[in-house]
Design a protein around this motif. Sequence first.
Motif: not given
Length: 173
Positions: A126-130, A150-170
Amino acid sequence: MGTPCHFALFDLKPGFDLDLDQLASRYRELARNAHPDRFVDAPEREQRLAVEHAAQLNEAYQTLKSAPRRARYLLAVRGHELPLEATVKDPEFLLQQMQWREELEELQDSADLPGVATFKRRLKVAQADLDQAFSACWSDDARREEAERLVRRMQFLDKLTHEVRQLEERLDD
C-alpha cells in the motif's frame, strides 16, 4: 541567506523518487566532513558553524529518507505548506483506516505473529502504491489536492507501520 534546500545539501535534484542507499552514503560522507569534532581546534565561530551545519545535514537527511516527510517537504517547497493534522476529507480512506485498525487489534489479541508479518507486507505494498501515485502528481499544481490527500495517507500508513513494528517486538519477547 536562507537555509539551503535539503536536496541541494546532497547535490540532488528536487524530486520524490530518490535512491535511498545513495542518499545514505552521501549523508555519511558529508556528516564525516562536517562533524564538529573535526573543528575542536578551530575558532569559536567555525565551531558554531560546524555544529549548525551538522544539525542542518541531519535534519535534511531525516526529512529526505522518509517518504511522507519528503512528500510534505516537496509540497512546502512549492509553497503548499500542509497543516500537520489536517482533517481528512477522505471517507474512502477513513473506512480503510478503521478496517486496518480493527485487523491490527485482532492480530494483537490473538498474538498472531505470522498474521502480523502478512499484514506488514500488505502495508508495504500500500505504501509503495501511494509513493508511486504521489510521485506522478506532486509537481502538477492542478493535482495539488490529490497530492495532499496522498501525503496524509502516507503519514497514516507510516504511523501504522510503526505500530506494527512495536507489536512485533512485543510479541517476539
